[in-house]
Design a protein around this motif. Structure first.
Motif, PDB file in Angstrom:
ATOM      1  N   ILE A 140      -2.462  -1.193  11.785  1.00 19.04           N
ATOM      2  CA  ILE A 140      -1.363  -1.935  11.160  1.00 19.04           C
ATOM      3  C   ILE A 140      -0.192  -1.886  12.122  1.00 19.04           C
ATOM      4  O   ILE A 140       0.341  -0.823  12.411  1.00 19.04           O
ATOM      5  CB  ILE A 140      -0.994  -1.320   9.795  1.00 19.04           C
ATOM      6  CG1 ILE A 140      -2.226  -1.302   8.892  1.00 19.04           C
ATOM      7  CG2 ILE A 140       0.155  -2.089   9.164  1.00 19.04           C
ATOM      8  CD1 ILE A 140      -2.056  -0.492   7.634  1.00 19.04           C
ATOM      9  N   MET A 141       0.188  -3.056  12.620  1.00 16.60           N
ATOM     10  CA  MET A 141       1.217  -3.166  13.657  1.00 16.60           C
ATOM     11  C   MET A 141       2.586  -3.448  13.041  1.00 16.60           C
ATOM     12  O   MET A 141       2.968  -4.595  12.858  1.00 16.60           O
ATOM     13  CB  MET A 141       0.857  -4.278  14.645  1.00 16.60           C
ATOM     14  CG  MET A 141      -0.531  -4.195  15.248  1.00 16.60           C
ATOM     15  SD  MET A 141      -0.793  -2.795  16.308  1.00 16.60           S
ATOM     16  CE  MET A 141       0.278  -3.168  17.644  1.00 16.60           C
ATOM     17  N   GLY A 142       3.302  -2.382  12.692  1.00 14.39           N
ATOM     18  CA  GLY A 142       4.666  -2.518  12.177  1.00 14.39           C
ATOM     19  C   GLY A 142       4.741  -2.453  10.668  1.00 14.39           C
ATOM     20  O   GLY A 142       3.775  -2.754   9.962  1.00 14.39           O
ATOM     21  N   LYS A 143       5.915  -2.072  10.164  1.00 12.39           N
ATOM     22  CA  LYS A 143       6.095  -1.913   8.715  1.00 12.39           C
ATOM     23  C   LYS A 143       5.972  -3.235   7.970  1.00 12.39           C
ATOM     24  O   LYS A 143       5.575  -3.259   6.808  1.00 12.39           O
ATOM     25  CB  LYS A 143       7.428  -1.237   8.412  1.00 12.39           C
ATOM     26  CG  LYS A 143       8.625  -2.062   8.766  1.00 12.39           C
ATOM     27  CD  LYS A 143       9.923  -1.375   8.407  1.00 12.39           C
ATOM     28  CE  LYS A 143      10.998  -2.338   8.800  1.00 12.39           C
ATOM     29  NZ  LYS A 143      12.266  -1.979   8.916  1.00 12.39           N
ATOM     30  N   ASP A 144       6.287  -4.354   8.621  1.00 14.08           N
ATOM     31  CA  ASP A 144       6.182  -5.660   7.957  1.00 14.08           C
ATOM     32  C   ASP A 144       4.733  -6.105   7.769  1.00 14.08           C
ATOM     33  O   ASP A 144       4.470  -7.049   7.035  1.00 14.08           O
ATOM     34  CB  ASP A 144       6.939  -6.722   8.752  1.00 14.08           C
ATOM     35  CG  ASP A 144       8.443  -6.497   8.721  1.00 14.08           C
ATOM     36  OD1 ASP A 144       8.933  -5.865   7.763  1.00 14.08           O
ATOM     37  OD2 ASP A 144       9.129  -6.936   9.664  1.00 14.08           O
ATOM     38  N   ALA A 145       3.805  -5.433   8.437  1.00 13.68           N
ATOM     39  CA  ALA A 145       2.385  -5.775   8.311  1.00 13.68           C
ATOM     40  C   ALA A 145       1.674  -4.907   7.280  1.00 13.68           C
ATOM     41  O   ALA A 145       0.481  -5.091   7.041  1.00 13.68           O
ATOM     42  CB  ALA A 145       1.703  -5.642   9.670  1.00 13.68           C
ATOM     43  N   LEU A 146       2.388  -3.961   6.674  1.00 17.10           N
ATOM     44  CA  LEU A 146       1.770  -3.083   5.675  1.00 17.10           C
ATOM     45  C   LEU A 146       1.391  -3.883   4.429  1.00 17.10           C
ATOM     46  O   LEU A 146       2.231  -4.543   3.819  1.00 17.10           O
ATOM     47  CB  LEU A 146       2.732  -1.964   5.273  1.00 17.10           C
ATOM     48  CG  LEU A 146       2.921  -0.834   6.269  1.00 17.10           C
ATOM     49  CD1 LEU A 146       4.127   0.014   5.898  1.00 17.10           C
ATOM     50  CD2 LEU A 146       1.662   0.009   6.339  1.00 17.10           C
ATOM     51  N   PRO A 147       0.138  -3.820   4.008  1.00 13.41           N
ATOM     52  CA  PRO A 147      -0.257  -4.498   2.774  1.00 13.41           C
ATOM     53  C   PRO A 147       0.152  -3.682   1.553  1.00 13.41           C
ATOM     54  O   PRO A 147       0.348  -2.468   1.637  1.00 13.41           O
ATOM     55  CB  PRO A 147      -1.780  -4.589   2.892  1.00 13.41           C
ATOM     56  CG  PRO A 147      -2.165  -3.522   3.836  1.00 13.41           C
ATOM     57  CD  PRO A 147      -0.992  -3.260   4.726  1.00 13.41           C
ATOM     58  N   GLN A 148       0.277  -4.347   0.433  1.00 13.20           N
ATOM     59  CA  GLN A 148       0.621  -3.659  -0.810  1.00 13.20           C
ATOM     60  C   GLN A 148      -0.526  -2.747  -1.222  1.00 13.20           C
ATOM     61  O   GLN A 148      -1.695  -3.075  -1.039  1.00 13.20           O
ATOM     62  CB  GLN A 148       0.883  -4.666  -1.924  1.00 13.20           C
ATOM     63  CG  GLN A 148       2.137  -5.457  -1.744  1.00 13.20           C
ATOM     64  CD  GLN A 148       2.356  -6.444  -2.883  1.00 13.20           C
ATOM     65  OE1 GLN A 148       1.512  -6.640  -3.742  1.00 13.20           O
ATOM     66  NE2 GLN A 148       3.510  -7.090  -2.871  1.00 13.20           N
ATOM     67  N   GLY A 149      -0.185  -1.582  -1.750  1.00 12.83           N
ATOM     68  CA  GLY A 149      -1.193  -0.670  -2.258  1.00 12.83           C
ATOM     69  C   GLY A 149      -1.788   0.255  -1.213  1.00 12.83           C
ATOM     70  O   GLY A 149      -2.699   1.011  -1.515  1.00 12.83           O
ATOM     71  N   ILE A 150      -1.308   0.204   0.019  1.00 13.71           N
ATOM     72  CA  ILE A 150      -1.868   1.037   1.084  1.00 13.71           C
ATOM     73  C   ILE A 150      -1.423   2.490   0.933  1.00 13.71           C
ATOM     74  O   ILE A 150      -2.055   3.399   1.447  1.00 13.71           O
ATOM     75  CB  ILE A 150      -1.514   0.485   2.487  1.00 13.71           C
ATOM     76  CG1 ILE A 150      -2.305   1.190   3.598  1.00 13.71           C
ATOM     77  CG2 ILE A 150      -0.054   0.612   2.788  1.00 13.71           C
ATOM     78  CD1 ILE A 150      -3.626   0.615   3.860  1.00 13.71           C
ATOM     79  N   GLY A 151      -0.346   2.734   0.240  1.00 15.07           N
ATOM     80  CA  GLY A 151       0.158   4.105   0.083  1.00 15.07           C
ATOM     81  C   GLY A 151       1.132   4.433   1.200  1.00 15.07           C
ATOM     82  O   GLY A 151       1.529   3.578   1.994  1.00 15.07           O
ATOM     83  N   ASN A 152       1.514   5.681   1.271  1.00 13.60           N
ATOM     84  CA  ASN A 152       2.458   6.126   2.293  1.00 13.60           C
ATOM     85  C   ASN A 152       1.699   6.567   3.534  1.00 13.60           C
ATOM     86  O   ASN A 152       0.920   7.514   3.481  1.00 13.60           O
ATOM     87  CB  ASN A 152       3.308   7.289   1.768  1.00 13.60           C
ATOM     88  CG  ASN A 152       4.195   6.848   0.622  1.00 13.60           C
ATOM     89  OD1 ASN A 152       4.655   5.715   0.597  1.00 13.60           O
ATOM     90  ND2 ASN A 152       4.431   7.734  -0.328  1.00 13.60           N
ATOM     91  N   LEU A 153       1.913   5.868   4.619  1.00 20.27           N
ATOM     92  CA  LEU A 153       1.283   6.210   5.891  1.00 20.27           C
ATOM     93  C   LEU A 153       2.348   6.749   6.831  1.00 20.27           C
ATOM     94  O   LEU A 153       3.473   6.255   6.856  1.00 20.27           O
ATOM     95  CB  LEU A 153       0.614   4.979   6.517  1.00 20.27           C
ATOM     96  CG  LEU A 153      -0.536   4.357   5.727  1.00 20.27           C
ATOM     97  CD1 LEU A 153      -1.010   3.090   6.415  1.00 20.27           C
ATOM     98  CD2 LEU A 153      -1.681   5.340   5.570  1.00 20.27           C
ATOM     99  N   VAL A 154       1.975   7.747   7.616  1.00 21.93           N
ATOM    100  CA  VAL A 154       2.881   8.316   8.602  1.00 21.93           C
ATOM    101  C   VAL A 154       2.666   7.562   9.910  1.00 21.93           C
ATOM    102  O   VAL A 154       1.529   7.337  10.335  1.00 21.93           O
ATOM    103  CB  VAL A 154       2.613   9.833   8.780  1.00 21.93           C
ATOM    104  CG1 VAL A 154       3.528  10.417   9.835  1.00 21.93           C
ATOM    105  CG2 VAL A 154       2.786  10.547   7.451  1.00 21.93           C
ATOM    106  N   LEU A 155       3.768   7.181  10.536  1.00 23.32           N
ATOM    107  CA  LEU A 155       3.718   6.412  11.770  1.00 23.32           C
ATOM    108  C   LEU A 155       2.940   7.171  12.849  1.00 23.32           C
ATOM    109  O   LEU A 155       3.156   8.357  13.067  1.00 23.32           O
ATOM    110  CB  LEU A 155       5.149   6.129  12.245  1.00 23.32           C
ATOM    111  CG  LEU A 155       5.308   5.114  13.368  1.00 23.32           C
ATOM    112  CD1 LEU A 155       4.913   3.728  12.886  1.00 23.32           C
ATOM    113  CD2 LEU A 155       6.744   5.098  13.856  1.00 23.32           C
ATOM    114  N   ASN A 156       2.004   6.473  13.486  1.00 26.10           N
ATOM    115  CA  ASN A 156       1.179   6.999  14.580  1.00 26.10           C
ATOM    116  C   ASN A 156       0.393   8.256  14.210  1.00 26.10           C
ATOM    117  O   ASN A 156       0.173   9.134  15.048  1.00 26.10           O
ATOM    118  CB  ASN A 156       2.021   7.237  15.836  1.00 26.10           C
ATOM    119  CG  ASN A 156       2.407   5.930  16.479  1.00 26.10           C
ATOM    120  OD1 ASN A 156       1.614   4.999  16.534  1.00 26.10           O
ATOM    121  ND2 ASN A 156       3.640   5.844  16.938  1.00 26.10           N
TER     122      ASN A 156
END
Length: 192
Positions: A140-156
């Motif tokens: 997932i390339m960037g916060k704007d590409a995060l889909p709904q429902g993915i949960g909290n992901l830590v960068l890298n």
């Protein structure tokens, strides 16, 4: 008596003969259509045309089919890359060139991945993506590409889900201006 009778309309046979004599076997299963009889007017009574009953059916709900996701690549290795570009069909040309170089270093080709611009499908859920594209690896390339429902992901920080390895990282705009971001992305990209 029937020898002298001339019948102009084949539907008239049903009034003068049994069905078995003039119907073909395949016609016997289906009922013959009823014959419309015009009312005969006599001088004493005028003919009144029957009024058509107003048929009002409830409007049928039209189910529209959801468009399948349009993506760049063939997804041969079930490797999905989510990006977000407002003014591009898939990905900006300089970013695609950089991505292709990254893929080559991982011994992958454009046919092995699916690059999907989520901007075209907002709002998009991770469940819908998983259902239609069935990714085994996802970047997932960037916060704007995060889909709904993915949960909290830590960068890298790669995450291993039930069926999919996920890496949430910088967008290409964030990486192109920072060597630190490029290095952080590549260090994690090697592991996925």
């Amino acid at each position: 008596m029937l020898n002298n009778m001339k019948v102009d309309n084949p539907s008239a046979f049903r009034f003068i003969m049994p069905d078995e004599l003039y119907l073909l076997p395949e016609d016997k299963v289906a009922k013959p259509s009823p014959i419309a009889v015009e009312p005969v007017a006599t001088a004493a009574e005028p003919v009144i045309a029957p009024q058509a009953a107003a048929v009002t059916e409830a409007p049928q709900a039209i189910k529209t089919t959801e468009p399948e996701f349009n993506y760049l690549g063939k997804n041969n290795k079930r490797f999905l890359i989510l990006v977000n570009y407002q003014n591009e069909e898939f990905i900006a040309a300089p970013h695609l060139a950089a991505l292709e170089n990254i893929l080559k270093r991982k011994e992958l080709a454009l046919d092995d991945v699916a690059i999907m611009n989520v901007n075209k499908y907002q709002p998009i859920t991770i469940a819908k993506i998983a259902e239609l594209l069935k990714p085994e690896k996802m970047v997932i390339m960037g916060k704007d590409a995060l889909p709904q429902g993915i949960g909290n992901l830590v960068l890298n920080t790669p995450v291993q889900g039930r069926k999919t390895s996920v890496l949430y990282s910088f967008s290409f705009d964030e990486m192109m201006s920072s060597n630190e971001n490029k290095k952080a992305f590549w260090d994690q990209m090697k592991t996925i």
